[in-house]
Design a protein around this motif. Sequence first.
Motif, PDB file in Angstrom:
ATOM      1  N   ILE A  99      60.625 -68.253  62.930  1.00 17.70           N
ATOM      2  CA  ILE A  99      59.580 -68.116  63.949  1.00 17.70           C
ATOM      3  C   ILE A  99      58.237 -67.953  63.247  1.00 17.70           C
ATOM      4  N   ALA A 101      54.319 -66.639  63.833  1.00 23.49           N
ATOM      5  CA  ALA A 101      53.399 -65.869  64.679  1.00 23.49           C
ATOM      6  C   ALA A 101      51.950 -66.249  64.412  1.00 23.49           C
ATOM      7  N   GLU A 108      54.333 -74.555  64.057  1.00 18.36           N
ATOM      8  CA  GLU A 108      55.776 -74.818  64.186  1.00 18.36           C
ATOM      9  C   GLU A 108      56.125 -76.242  63.759  1.00 18.36           C
ATOM     10  N   CYS A 123      56.773 -69.556  69.058  1.00 17.08           N
ATOM     11  CA  CYS A 123      56.521 -68.130  69.214  1.00 17.08           C
ATOM     12  C   CYS A 123      55.033 -67.861  69.439  1.00 17.08           C
ATOM     13  N   LEU A 145      56.386 -60.193  71.111  1.00 18.84           N
ATOM     14  CA  LEU A 145      56.623 -61.547  70.650  1.00 18.84           C
ATOM     15  C   LEU A 145      57.295 -62.325  71.772  1.00 18.84           C
ATOM     16  N   CYS A 146      56.664 -63.411  72.188  1.00 21.25           N
ATOM     17  CA  CYS A 146      57.241 -64.312  73.180  1.00 21.25           C
ATOM     18  C   CYS A 146      57.752 -65.546  72.441  1.00 21.25           C
ATOM     19  N   PHE A 147      58.952 -65.960  72.712  1.00 10.06           N
ATOM     20  CA  PHE A 147      59.520 -67.057  71.940  1.00 10.06           C
ATOM     21  C   PHE A 147      60.499 -67.866  72.783  1.00 10.06           C
ATOM     22  N   TYR A 173      59.704 -57.918  73.314  1.00  7.83           N
ATOM     23  CA  TYR A 173      59.782 -59.380  73.288  1.00  7.83           C
ATOM     24  C   TYR A 173      59.912 -59.920  74.704  1.00  7.83           C
ATOM     25  N   MET A 179      57.555 -72.645  76.331  1.00  8.44           N
ATOM     26  CA  MET A 179      56.802 -72.060  75.225  1.00  8.44           C
ATOM     27  C   MET A 179      55.571 -72.863  74.832  1.00  8.44           C
TER      28      MET A 179
END
Length: 308
Positions: A99, A101, A108, A123, A145-147, A173, A179
Amino acid sequence: MAIKTVSIVGLGALGILYGHHLSKEMPKKNVRIIADTARIKRYVQDGVYCNGERCDFHYVTPEEICEPADLMIFTVKFSGLEDAIEAVKNQIGKQTIIISALNGITSEAIIGEAYGKDKVLYCVAQGMDAVKEENKLTYEHMGMLCFGEREPGLVSEKVQQVADFFEKMKVPYEIDTDMYKRQWGKFMLNVGVNQTVAVYKSNYGEIQRKGHAREMMISAMREVIVLSEKEGIHLTERDLDYWLSVLDTLSPEGKPSMAQDIEARRYSEVELFAGTILKLGEKYGVPTLVNKELYDRIKLLESQYICN
């Protein structure tokens, strides 16, 4: 597969925050901070502090051979991403989940080109109000953290593994099944908040209250909304309101990393924010006057580093 080992590259605000938190929840050697020998020597000598507490990190050099990490977290700045990708090659194995950040909307894809898109979850780190001064980090709100996967509507086995791990480790999270739109939303927030606070040499409080700074921030964010339509992302005023509500949760005395960079006379990520918007504006023939003003003012501030 349960996640038992985590590697982190980048001891900026996020790296310190999550490294410190995880190192207190897991066996010390199961949380690896990847850094070169010179940095490790400095970290050990000067210490790294989080909310006044000295961090007890397990450092690993890029050259050290070890079992691949179950979870690899990138927390470098975008300018350091290429070096970070090279530095973690001994941490990546067939089962490693990655992941990132980082700010922006491209890291990504870049990491996926190096190590395989199937390993990378998208993420966004949001809601953190940390301030880092030299080797000391302070914060009131840890954020979350959003993933999720790049493709919308999917909660994969990898996503569930990371969610189970964060639940066990008490890391806030949220799983998001759209996403890429979430990333564009965070990008919109960064474009408005980071650049405006940097230009005003202020803090979150400056843009949480009514005034010219807040108006400039929102105008810059609305330019992102227009461009998102062209890119097929379709951000709306509702998304803007959501991210403004996230902004309202932050400590008024906190400030984004770009403002901290300008204060410390470091070069900022303006190319990642306004620079990207100006290129997209040119691509689609969309006016981006507010971001052009922010870009020019930040570049002017940076040009004075050499003169003074």
